[in-house]
Motif scaffolding. Structure first.
Motif, PDB file in Angstrom:
ATOM      1  N   UNK A 195       0.876  -1.176   0.000  1.00  0.00           N
ATOM      2  CA  UNK A 195       0.000   0.000   0.000  1.00  0.00           C
ATOM      3  C   UNK A 195       0.912   1.223   0.000  1.00  0.00           C
ATOM      4  N   UNK A 196       1.623   1.421  -1.115  1.00  0.00           N
ATOM      5  CA  UNK A 196       2.639   2.463  -1.166  1.00  0.00           C
ATOM      6  C   UNK A 196       2.493   3.329  -2.402  1.00  0.00           C
ATOM      7  N   UNK A 197       3.087   4.499  -2.286  1.00  0.00           N
ATOM      8  CA  UNK A 197       3.129   5.452  -3.396  1.00  0.00           C
ATOM      9  C   UNK A 197       4.562   5.959  -3.553  1.00  0.00           C
ATOM     10  N   UNK A 247      -6.360  -2.588  -6.410  1.00  0.00           N
ATOM     11  CA  UNK A 247      -7.433  -3.274  -5.688  1.00  0.00           C
ATOM     12  C   UNK A 247      -8.319  -2.282  -4.934  1.00  0.00           C
ATOM     13  N   UNK A 248      -7.776  -1.121  -4.620  1.00  0.00           N
ATOM     14  CA  UNK A 248      -8.536  -0.092  -3.923  1.00  0.00           C
ATOM     15  C   UNK A 248      -9.174   0.891  -4.905  1.00  0.00           C
ATOM     16  N   UNK A 253     -14.063  -3.261 -10.703  1.00  0.00           N
ATOM     17  CA  UNK A 253     -13.544  -3.693 -12.002  1.00  0.00           C
ATOM     18  C   UNK A 253     -12.652  -4.922 -11.848  1.00  0.00           C
ATOM     19  N   UNK A 254     -11.810  -4.916 -10.814  1.00  0.00           N
ATOM     20  CA  UNK A 254     -10.910  -6.041 -10.585  1.00  0.00           C
ATOM     21  C   UNK A 254     -11.707  -7.295 -10.217  1.00  0.00           C
ATOM     22  N   UNK A 396     -11.641  -2.567   1.940  1.00  0.00           N
ATOM     23  CA  UNK A 396     -12.173  -3.275   0.779  1.00  0.00           C
ATOM     24  C   UNK A 396     -13.404  -4.116   1.127  1.00  0.00           C
ATOM     25  N   UNK A 397     -13.784  -4.125   2.398  1.00  0.00           N
ATOM     26  CA  UNK A 397     -14.941  -4.928   2.827  1.00  0.00           C
ATOM     27  C   UNK A 397     -15.944  -3.991   3.494  1.00  0.00           C
ATOM     28  N   UNK A 398     -15.759  -3.726   4.777  1.00  0.00           N
ATOM     29  CA  UNK A 398     -16.460  -2.630   5.436  1.00  0.00           C
ATOM     30  C   UNK A 398     -17.966  -2.709   5.576  1.00  0.00           C
TER      31      UNK A 398
END
Length: 421
Positions: A195-197, A247-248, A253-254, A396-398
């Motif tokens: 989870x990086x940029x 994925x986020x 779409x994924x 991604x669930x929540x």
């Protein structure tokens, strides 16, 4: 110098061996032990490993064992690259979450939690064995989910640093695009594992010129294609997100895409069968080209660099690793594990300062860190309610209904690996 690789029977190990052979001046290994419970695979991989060393005139001795205690005895560093449950468990991680309309992936979402629950207790047991064998040994964790596993190791007091190949992959890609030596490229790499940029790409050092705008202007299409993301989102952000941000940013779409093709685990399983057949050829003494499709590019270079620095044998002074936050990102607890540039030496890894982050990134990092807190609690203490809470917390669930359905499926598919289930 003695190194042990737990999970040494992996089909990807020859990539690591090739790096050890090529980079012997950086990391002068005298003894390398490959440790794995799968004796048949270990024999094939060990045989090829010895032939690679011989081909490249490396004088180091390679041994194999199924006995963890024997393998890690007197090791200066232990590299963990295990997969509890093998590709069969990975295939489940990538498929049953789709039944609830959620991403099926081995390191994030519900599948990532399942892998963490299977993996953390096993890794902690191995780490205790390492500590008994040599309290001064470093543990280098390449086992996913790296952030959660490394946090478990550090919380238990082990000398551990987490490693991922995403950053070195970007470094090598950007170096090719800029036509410079990779050692000249330094990344403003910020976030959590997977989870990086890349907030900046600097030439010459951590304080060098930021050429990211030039890269995006001249090579934006190629970068976006590699990430499987629209060029538009890259341009709007002005940064380069890791592939896992897809994925986020494109979750639905994924999910649709994953539902139309075989899982990545199925592809890798077929590849592994072919690779093991190759490894059995006594004339093979180099890593086969097919290995490049297996994943983990440049893993060996990153592993050698990190091990060399931790063992006081050189290595790059600044590397991207997974290590304790300790105030680097002020909105996270000190014991969170982050993935950033750090100064690495025989005392461990110390993160470099990170400028204040845009809420767009800080918010998601904080959210996923909260999930990782709950995931680690579930991995350490077990229980259906802890699994449910971790799933509910994941961005991604929540949703309550999704979390309930995923909890039932996770436990059903992983019961044999969960002591409490």
């Amino acid at each position: 110098m003695k190194l042990a690789v737990v999970g040494g029977g992996s089909t990807y190990t020859p990539e690591l061996i090739d790096g050890f052979a090529r980079l012997r001046d950086t990391l002068p290994i005298e003894e390398l032990v490959l440790v794995d419970p799968a004796a048949d695979r270990l024999d094939l991989v060990g045989g090829l490993a010895r032939r690679i060393f011989a081909k490249q005139d490396h004088a180091g001795r390679i041994t194999t064992t199924t006995d963890i205690d024997a393998g890690v005895a007197d090791a200066d560093a232990v590299l963990l690259q295990l997969r509890v449950g093998g590709q069969a468990a990975r295939n489940q991680d990538e498929t049953w979450p789709l039944e609830c309309g959620c991403v099926g992936q081995e390191t994030t979402g519900a599948g990532g939690l399942a892998k963490a629950l299977r993996t953390v207790p096993v890794v902690l047991d191995i780490a205790e064995r390492v500590r008994r064998a040599n309290p001064d040994a470093w543990i280098i964790d390449f086992t996913n989910p790296v952030g959660i596993v490394t946090r478990a190791l550090l919380q238990a007091g082990h000398k551990a640093v987490g490693l991922c190949n995403v950053a070195i992959g970007f470094q090598r890609k950007f170096a090719r695009l800029l036509d410079v030596n990779p050692s000249e490229v330094h990344l403003d790499h910020v976030g959590l594992n997977h989870l990086t940029w890349e907030l900046g790409v600097r030439l010459g050092g951590p304080d060098g010129e930021n050429v990211l705008p030039k890269l995006l202007a001249e090579h934006g299409d190629a970068i976006a294609d590699d990430l499987h993301m629209p060029r538009q989102i890259i341009d709007r952000l002005g940064v380069v997100p890791s592939y896992y941000l897809r994925y986020f940013y494109s979750h639905d779409e994924v999910v649709r895409e994953l539902g139309t093709k075989p899982s990545r685990a199925a592809e890798v399983a077929a590849m592994e069968k072919e690779l093991l057949a190759m490894y059995g050829d006594p004339t093979l003494d180099t890593k086969p080209e097919l290995l490049a499709k297996r994943g983990g590019a440049f893993y060996s270079e990153a592993a050698v660099d990190l091990a060399a620095s931790l063992l006081g044998n050189g290595g790059s002074p600044v590397q991207v690793v997974n290590t304790r936050n300790n105030g680097t990102l002020p909105f996270l607890p000190d014991d969170a594990v982050i993935e950033v540039q750090a100064r690495v030496g025989h005392e461990g890894a110390t993160p470099l300062a990170v400028p204040a982050l845009d809420p767009l990134y800080a918010g998601l990092i904080a959210n996923v860190t909260a999930y990782e807190d709950l995931a680690l609690e579930a991995a350490l203490r077990g229980g259906r309610d802890r699994v449910f809470k971790a799933l509910l917390a994941h961005p991604l669930i929540g949703q309550y209904e999704y979390a309930e359905g995923l909890t039932d499926r996770l436990i059903a598919h992983n019961r044999e690996h969960l002591a409490w289930a």
